[in-house]
Design a protein around this motif. Structure first.
Motif, PDB file in Angstrom:
ATOM      1  N   GLU A   1       2.247   6.689  -6.820  1.00 43.82           N
ATOM      2  CA  GLU A   1       1.216   7.653  -7.212  1.00 43.82           C
ATOM      3  C   GLU A   1       1.700   9.086  -7.029  1.00 43.82           C
ATOM      4  O   GLU A   1       1.486   9.947  -7.897  1.00 43.82           O
ATOM      5  CB  GLU A   1      -0.039   7.393  -6.379  1.00 43.82           C
TER       6      GLU A   1
ATOM      7  N   ASP B   1       0.833  -1.204   0.000  1.00 47.46           N
ATOM      8  CA  ASP B   1       0.000   0.000   0.000  1.00 47.46           C
ATOM      9  C   ASP B   1       0.870   1.257   0.000  1.00 47.46           C
ATOM     10  O   ASP B   1       0.618   2.217  -0.741  1.00 47.46           O
ATOM     11  CB  ASP B   1      -0.926  -0.001   1.222  1.00 47.46           C
TER      12      ASP B   1
ATOM     13  N   LYS C   1      -7.112  -2.626  -2.843  1.00 54.15           N
ATOM     14  CA  LYS C   1      -6.524  -1.301  -2.627  1.00 54.15           C
ATOM     15  C   LYS C   1      -6.726  -0.369  -3.825  1.00 54.15           C
ATOM     16  O   LYS C   1      -6.547   0.844  -3.711  1.00 54.15           O
ATOM     17  CB  LYS C   1      -5.019  -1.429  -2.348  1.00 54.15           C
ATOM     18  N   THR C   2      -7.075  -0.951  -4.973  1.00 56.90           N
ATOM     19  CA  THR C   2      -7.172  -0.117  -6.178  1.00 56.90           C
ATOM     20  C   THR C   2      -8.243   0.952  -6.064  1.00 56.90           C
ATOM     21  O   THR C   2      -8.170   1.974  -6.747  1.00 56.90           O
ATOM     22  CB  THR C   2      -7.447  -0.977  -7.420  1.00 56.90           C
TER      23      THR C   2
ATOM     24  N   MET D   1       2.582   1.700  -3.379  1.00 58.61           N
ATOM     25  CA  MET D   1       1.631   2.218  -4.355  1.00 58.61           C
ATOM     26  C   MET D   1       1.398   3.708  -4.144  1.00 58.61           C
ATOM     27  O   MET D   1       1.324   4.480  -5.119  1.00 58.61           O
ATOM     28  CB  MET D   1       0.313   1.444  -4.256  1.00 58.61           C
ATOM     29  N   SER D   2       1.297   4.124  -2.903  1.00 61.33           N
ATOM     30  CA  SER D   2       1.103   5.552  -2.610  1.00 61.33           C
ATOM     31  C   SER D   2       2.300   6.371  -3.076  1.00 61.33           C
ATOM     32  O   SER D   2       2.151   7.460  -3.638  1.00 61.33           O
ATOM     33  CB  SER D   2       0.877   5.760  -1.114  1.00 61.33           C
TER      34      SER D   2
ATOM     35  N   LYS E   1      -8.783   3.024  -3.746  1.00 64.62           N
ATOM     36  CA  LYS E   1      -8.282   4.294  -3.207  1.00 64.62           C
ATOM     37  C   LYS E   1      -7.050   4.797  -3.946  1.00 64.62           C
ATOM     38  O   LYS E   1      -6.475   5.809  -3.568  1.00 64.62           O
ATOM     39  CB  LYS E   1      -7.999   4.157  -1.711  1.00 64.62           C
ATOM     40  N   HIS E   2      -6.634   4.083  -4.984  1.00 66.70           N
ATOM     41  CA  HIS E   2      -5.503   4.519  -5.802  1.00 66.70           C
ATOM     42  C   HIS E   2      -5.963   4.686  -7.247  1.00 66.70           C
ATOM     43  O   HIS E   2      -6.890   4.015  -7.691  1.00 66.70           O
ATOM     44  CB  HIS E   2      -4.363   3.499  -5.753  1.00 66.70           C
TER      45      HIS E   2
END
Length: 662
Positions: free
Chosen positions: A472, A465, A511-512, A468-469, A514-515
């Motif tokens: 982004e 997570d 999780k996708t 990924m953040s 929120k991304h």
């Protein structure tokens, strides 16, 4: 409550899904923002190309625009009670940053009202009405500007046709149409991404006003789009009739610029090269029809079901890092017998005769190869979509610009932790994390699409997570999560368990929401079954395991294998042509026969969309622990690449197994 939240989402965020799709208020506003850019660009591009002054069309422009405003007032008055500019007012012009700021403000307001609904706030009803009016005012205002630019464009084109001649005008449009399409779509993409939407959303947005049907047939590797109405053509037809503008002039935009815009839009959202035809135009046939063929070679002589859409090419074994999981045991030295520049170009020629795939230049570290920019440029000129897989250590601002100028479309950067020291330990060289992050920044500043590759291990599986953040925040759009396969140095790494593997795929997909990243697990074909069960949009993927179907790997010395993790030599391009190896290899033919799969993979109802990991089946069925990752002739197979995937925990329903035609 659930029904209210669903209806709210449909109104403001839209609904995807072919003929029944709707862009919602957000999609409508973005669409009209893009159309304003598109129609305004028509005039500016022509004036610049012809090197003339823009003719004065103020009087007819305001007259016809005034008629349009009056019609909008009459139609919208009882439905949307919002303020509309008077007939004589020129609509406001917004720059890219102003469009982003406007959309962001409305999005923040929308989330606040959505929270009111979720909390059962009594004032939510009034807030929804106020919010609807806010969005409506902006959508209508942007639509007015779109029509203003549409009318202006045709009037100027008609004047230029009279003063410079129709032939000169047509020639000018032909010269600038590609640039027109690319620049207008790039502006639309910039706005789309900066307001927090994914690249793939651009396609739905851009087709929202006249999208009728869009289909992709992966059996034939082609697709079709049909448009039954077009607001631009409608306006041009009306004006042409009122002003006696010849059809040859009135249809110029449809003939030249709409095709270029559609092509640029598809190039933006599709990961593979394609050939595009427009057999029907609305100006002459009553509808627009576009037909595309994925990865089509220059001369299409046969219709093959399986052609390369992606080719991964280890251009060198030489590397500047010391990653413990390396599947080819990269070192500081080149592999003896690596393809030289002329042989490398010859390989590109051979590949382009079979298909026009995404060609990923990997390693080792491909930036250590002296002719890397030359090879990228050569492949791009051949019509291949060029990609690069790198650790980022050698990509600074100057290198990023050279990559962009050479024709690179996408670069994958390995990033295995959000914690610098942990990434450095995994990669074996201090400072690797900082260089990887700086490479991503440099590539994004040069407009290169970036993908982050993360290899899942015992050490980082709880950090996904955060990784990924971080990706982004750096402007990355694509995120690939790699699962280890027991080949090369990877056999020495303690892997996660099959149950953890399955749970990790589910958790990553969860999780996708929120991304805004496009997420794909690699070496984990079961993600197709899991994604289907979770109700995710499957259009962005082809199949779980594509080795030998739409994908293969080229080793530094020209050996061909089904994938990087299945070290089975099928031929060498110094001895056979790529065409011969791809179409005639026994292993490739067998991989394309889903009935040949064994065990529960052969009985599984998901085998046509999943297929199980053939490399993992091969490696674990033979206790394969070849440390150096050398390639093996098919006659020296140590394992069974058709065996069931030993890491799949799913138990198939044998009676419902899909039978796939071959």
């Amino acid at each position: 409550m659930a029904q209210a939240k669903s209806l709210f989402s449909q109104i403001f965020r839209g609904v995807t899904g072919g003929k029944n799709g709707d862009p919602g208020m957000g999609g409508s506003l973005l669409y009209h923002m893009a159309m304003v850019t598109k129609m305004a660009a028509e005039t500016s591009f022509l004036i610049e190309e012809l090197n003339v002054h823009a003719p004065d069309v103020t009087e007819p422009l305001m007259r016809f625009y005034g008629d349009f405003v009056a019609d909008v007032k009459a139609l919208a008055h009882e439905i949307v009670p919002v303020a509309i500019a008077s007939e004589g007012d020129t609509p406001a012009v917004l720059g890219t940053s102003e469009k982003i700021a406007l959309f962001t403000r409305l999005t923040v307001r929308t989330k606040a009202v959505e929270a009111q609904i979720a909390n059962g706030d009594a004032a939510a009803g009034e807030s929804v009405q106020s919010l609807f009016r806010e969005w409506s005012e902006q959508v209508i205002g942007m639509r007015l500007r779109q029509e203003y630019e549409t009318i202006k464009g045709l009037l100027i084109s008609a004047e230029l046709a009279g003063t410079t001649g129709l032939q000169r005008l047509q020639t000018a449009m032909s010269r600038v149409q590609t640039k027109f399409g690319e620049e207008t779509v790039n502006i639309a993409l910039e706005v789309t991404l900066k307001v927090g939407l994914r690249r793939e959303k651009l396609q739905d947005i851009m087709l929202s006003d006249h999208f009728i049907n869009y289909t992709m047939d992966m059996e034939k590797l082609d697709g079709r789009m049909d448009f039954l109405n077009c607001p631009i053509f409608g306006s041009h037809k009306y004006l042409a009739e009122k002003m006696n503008v010849p059809d040859a002039v009135a249809t110029l935009f449809c003939t030249h610029f709409c095709y270029a815009h559609a092509k640029a839009m598809l190039e933006t959202v599709l990961p593979f090269p394609f050939t595009l035809w427009q057999p029907q135009r609305i100006a002459t046939h009553g509808k627009c029809e576009f037909y595309l063929k994925l990865a089509a070679p220059s001369k299409i002589t046969v219709s093959e079901r399986f052609v390369p859409l992606v080719v991964s090419w280890n251009v060198t074994r030489k590397c500047n890092l010391k990653c413990p999981h390396c599947y080819i045991n990269a070192t500081k030295n080149e592999l003896q017998g690596e393809l030289n520049t002329e042989e490398a170009k010859g390989l590109i020629d051979q590949i382009s005769e079979v298909s026009k795939p995404l060609l990923i230049l990997s390693g080792g570290e491909p930036m250590l190869r002296n002719d890397i920019f030359e090879l990228i440029r050569y492949g791009a000129e051949k019509g291949l979509r060029m990609g690069l897989g790198s650790n980022g250590a050698l990509i600074d601002a100057a290198a990023a610009k050279k990559l962009k100028d050479a024709g690179i479309k996408t670069v994958s950067i390995s990033l295995d932790s959000n914690i610098p020291v942990q990434h450095d330990e995994f990669r074996g060289v201090a400072g690797s994390w900082e260089k990887a992050v700086n490479a991503i920044k440099a590539l994004r500043e040069n407009g290169v699409l970036v993908q982050v590759n993360t290899t899942l291990t015992q050490q980082n599986h709880r950090q996904i997570d955060e990784i990924m953040s971080l990706a982004e925040q750096l402007g990355v759009e694509n995120f690939h999560l790699f699962f280890l396969v027991p080949t090369g140095r990877g056999v020495k790494i303690a892997d996660i368990s099959p149950t953890m593997y399955e749970d990790m795929i589910k958790a990553t997909f969860a999780k996708t929401a929120k991304h805004k990243l496009n997420v794909r697990p690699s070496c984990a074909p079961q993600f197709m079954r899991i994604a289907k069960d979770m109700g995710l949009d499957m259009r962005q993927w082809i199949r779980g395991c594509i080795a030998g179907l739409y994908y293969c790997r080229v080793y530094p010395n020209g050996d061909i294998t089904p994938c990087p993790y299945l070290p089975v030599k099928l031929g060498n391009i110094r001895e056979k042509t790529f065409n011969d190896i791809w179409f005639n290899s026994t292993v490739f033919k067998t991989l394309r026969d889903f009935d040949a799969l064994k065990g529960k993979c052969g009985a599984c109802e998901h085998r046509s969309v999943c297929g199980g990991c053939r490399a993992r089946a091969y490696g674990l069925s033979s206790d394969f622990i070849d440390f150096c990752g050398d390639l093996h002739e098919p006659t020296e197979l140590k394992g069974d690449y058709l065996a069931e995937d030993p890491w799949c925990v799913y138990q198939p329903h044998a009676s419902t197994a899909e039978k796939t035609p071959h």
